[in-house]
Write an enzyme that holds these catalytic residues in place. Structure first.
Site, short mmCIF file in Angstrom:
data_model
loop_
_atom_site.label_atom_id
_atom_site.label_comp_id
_atom_site.label_asym_id
_atom_site.label_seq_id
_atom_site.Cartn_x
_atom_site.Cartn_y
_atom_site.Cartn_z
N CYS A 187 -0.45 4.15 1.97
CA CYS A 187 -0.17 3.77 3.74
C CYS A 187 1.22 4.57 3.83
O CYS A 187 2.35 5.23 5.09
CB CYS A 187 -0.51 2.65 4.32
N ASP A 188 1.96 3.31 3.14
CA ASP A 188 3.82 3.23 3.14
C ASP A 188 4.86 4.42 2.81
O ASP A 188 5.72 4.40 3.13
CB ASP A 188 4.25 2.50 3.49
N CYS A 243 0.50 -1.36 0.02
CA CYS A 243 -0.12 -0.19 -0.43
C CYS A 243 0.97 1.37 -0.33
O CYS A 243 1.69 1.38 1.23
CB CYS A 243 -1.24 -0.17 1.25
#
Ligand code: NDP
Length: 314
Positions: A138-139, A135
């Site tokens: 997200c990261d 992701c």
């Protein structure tokens, strides 16, 4: 027949817990079945810095524990079971848990989520959360000004690569064929971007790393058989997701990828009293916050539905 509740919720990710919080506060305290991965995908991530409301970085498992406790405090009963069989067209709806216990409900919210597909190669599991991710939203920000790779050739892979241009110094998209599956407009953006290069016809055989995390990839040219080492500090695996919908075969309509279909601007499905929320019906956004929002929508729809049912005489 076992326990009956007006509302049962399948799944304990952000969608399931949010649905439970809203339903319980609307005087419809649900049974929530936490399934095989209690807390959902966030319990296998580490740092979360995009869930609104927290100025400092929080941990995924901690966030899910908070959601769980919040759902319980307002009246949700959490059952540590996986529902393995359903009859959603029956009245009331029938759910069978992996313990063999049967439950019935007037309304059901399905929030069973989806799982990223993984390559299953050496190093992938070992460096999960230490350079390996599925992701970018997200990261991605953990990879400021360092080279990263994205693996895959669909819409997700291309969108992940484009998103990563906001953070990484360079992105190499690695695809096993010489043609992308992604939409043409995304392909055009990808190929024109100065920070992105594409490595065609390459398979990824191993994720290399050390104590500090990922250091590179061992690749194989699928035409020539030649090995290549690519130095990167992050690897984003984007080879598709699998929604947890096998159990609903023949009961609920799905798209070609197995995601549950719902009515526009609503969590309602074609089956009366069955509502969906989160990644199980969302191939596009797949974020904790969007799943939570959809959980709220499903609870509001389910509460409205239950209120419309003829009241049972005591
Ligand atoms: P897709 O199934 O479309 O693409 C998966 C990609 O991964 C393919 O290119 C495939 O290669 C590759 N792949 C699969 N397995 C492996 C493997 N073992 N090793 C290496 N490569 C592999 O998945 P997506 O997640 O990209 O998309 C799923 C659905 O979600 C689609 O309908 C997509 O359009 C939609 N979506 C829409 C978005 C949007 O509208 N903005 C954003 C993201 C997704 P190959 O091509 O060779 O099969």
């Amino acid at each position: 027949m076992g326990q009956h509740r007006p509302l049962c919720i399948l799944g304990s990710g952000a969608a399931g817990y949010t649905a439970a919080i809203y339903a319980a506060r609307a005087n419809l305290p649900p049974l929530l079945f936490s399934g095989s991965l209690p807390g959902g995908q966030l319990t296998i991530t580490t740092d979360v810095e995009n869930y609104p409301g927290f100025a400092d970085v929080i941990q995924g498992p901690w966030l899910m524990e908070q959601m769980k406790q919040q759902a319980q405090h307002v009246g949700t009963t959490i059952i540590p079971e996986t529902i393995v069989q359903v009859d959603l067209r029956a009245s009331p709806k029938i759910l069978v848990g992996d313990s063999g216990e049967t439950y019935t409900a007037d309304a059901v919210i399905i929030a069973t989520g989806a799982q990223a597909k993984w390559l299953g190669i050496p190093g992938e599991e070992a460096f999960m959360g230490q350079g390996v991710s599925a992701c970018a939203t997200c990261d991605g920000s953990f990879f400021k000004d360092v080279p990263v790779a994205v693996i895959g050739g669909g819409n997700t892979a291309v969108e992940e690569a484009l998103y990563l241009t906001n953070h990484a110094s360079h992105i190499t998209l690695i695809h096993r064929r010489d043609q992308l599956r992604a939409e043409k407009i995304l392909q055009d953006r990808l190929l024109a971007h100065p920070k992105i290069s594409v490595l065609w016809n390459h398979g990824t055989e191993e994720i290399l790393g050390s104590q500090v995390g990922v250091t590179g990839l061992k690749l194989r040219d699928l035409n020539t058989g030649k090995e290549k080492i690519l130095e990167v500090e992050g690897v984003f695996v984007a080879i598709g997701h699998k929604p947890a919908t096998d159990m609903f075969q023949e009961q609920l309509p799905k798209d070609d990828y197995g995601y549950l279909l719902h009515h526009p601007n609503s969590s309602k499905t074609d089956v009366t009293g069955v509502f969906v929320a989160g990644d199980v019906c969302d191939p596009v956004y797949r974020q904790a916050i969007t799943a939570a929002g959809m959980g709220c929508m499903a609870a509001l729809d389910a509460v409205h539905y239950c209120q419309s049912l003829p009241q049972k005489k005591p």
